[in-house]
Scaffold this active site. Structure first.
Site, PDB file in Angstrom:
ATOM      1  CE1 TYR A  50      -3.331  -2.591  -0.016  1.00  0.00           C
ATOM      2  CE2 TYR A  50      -2.407  -3.267   2.259  1.00  0.00           C
ATOM      3  CZ  TYR A  50      -3.546  -3.791   1.353  1.00  0.00           C
ATOM      4  OH  TYR A  50      -3.598  -4.292   1.226  1.00  0.00           O
ATOM      5  CB  SER A  51       0.621   4.634  -1.125  1.00  0.00           C
ATOM      6  OG  SER A  51      -0.500   5.353  -0.260  1.00  0.00           O
ATOM      7  CD  GLU A  52       1.299   7.123   3.003  1.00  0.00           C
ATOM      8  OE1 GLU A  52       2.004   8.026   2.662  1.00  0.00           O
ATOM      9  OE2 GLU A  52       0.168   7.075   2.151  1.00  0.00           O
ATOM     10  CB  THR A  53       1.751  -0.207   6.136  1.00  0.00           C
ATOM     11  OG1 THR A  53       1.253  -0.945   5.086  1.00  0.00           O
ATOM     12  CG2 THR A  53       1.253  -0.881   6.947  1.00  0.00           C
ATOM     13  CG  HIS A  80      -3.605   7.615   2.899  1.00  0.00           C
ATOM     14  ND1 HIS A  80      -2.389   7.109   2.658  1.00  0.00           N
ATOM     15  CD2 HIS A  80      -4.612   6.262   2.604  1.00  0.00           C
ATOM     16  CE1 HIS A  80      -2.419   5.553   2.124  1.00  0.00           C
ATOM     17  NE2 HIS A  80      -3.783   5.241   3.079  1.00  0.00           N
TER      18      HIS A  80
END
Length: 230
Positions: A50-53, A80
């Site tokens: 994912y783009s961030e975790t 986000h």
């Protein structure tokens, strides 16, 4: 997130900055810190893709500490992940008023179905901004056009209303194209010195409120998605 009997670790997933119908949004992986003790958080984020975790500690006195990872790097702040984690904690029955991230304390609020966070514009990564006059041209931009850095391409759709259409490409973070980028929305809001209504990617929606002194509020809708077991 929990550890299943078979040894797999379940990472919760939410979509942040959905539209009013609950569509689109940017996927966020959410891991409880206690369930990933001894695990390389950066490797976990890379595996999830994912783009961030985020890795979130149990809240104490309505404050929760967390760390933020893209597939390639750890970030001191991102939009986000903070909006998504704030919503997720409330959905778990443990709402917080503050998220402590490496950049500093992020105030949390909610109203009218939106989750809001308040952060400083200078916490955002360095973005290169590209303003377009032609929306059709903006749609033709391709991730292969960028081989380094973080690039935010945008155009007004209604300048009087503060409405913007945007896309974001961040090869430096291991993100070919981001569906919805809160930190870039914060940075653009500070740059333009006005509140914005942003549609990014395929149709994700982000809202900002400009404040004096370098503070920006960022809000959006969040929806649960299917968990992932690793």
């Amino acid at each position: 997130m929990n550890v299943e009997e078979g040894g797999g670790t379940q990472v919760e997933v939410v979509r942040v900055f959905t539209d009013a119908a609950g569509q689109w949004g940017n996927a966020l992986g959410v891991a409880r810190a206690g369930a990933v003790e001894g695990v390389d958080h950066q490797a976990l984020a890379a595996r999830l893709g994912y783009s961030e975790t985020v890795v979130v500690e149990p809240p104490e006195r309505e404050t929760a500490r967390m760390r933020i990872y893209t597939p390639a790097v750890e970030l001191p702040f991102a939009g986000h992940p903070t909006v998504g984690a704030a919503w997720w904690l409330a959905d778990q029955g443990t709402p917080v008023e503050v998220l402590e991230v490496p950049a500093g304390p992020v105030a949390v609020d909610s109203a009218d179905g939106l989750t809001w966070v308040r952060a400083r514009a200078d916490w955002a990564p360095d973005f290169t901004f590209h303003e377009f006059d032609d929306l059709e041209l903006l749609r033709t931009v391709h991730p292969a056009d960028f081989d380094s850095g973080q690039h935010y391409v945008w155009a007004w759709t209604d300048r009087a209303r503060g409405a913007v259409r945007s896309r974001m490409f961040a090869p430096a973070m291991g993100i070919a194209e981001d569906e919805a980028t809160g930190a870039a929305a914060i940075a653009l809001t500070a740059r333009l010195e006005r509140s914005l209504d942003i549609t990014q990617g395929r149709g994700s929606q982000l809202f900002t409120r400009h404040e004096p002194g370098g503070w920006i509020q960022l809000g959006g809708r969040v929806a649960p998605d299917h968990p992932v077991v690793l």
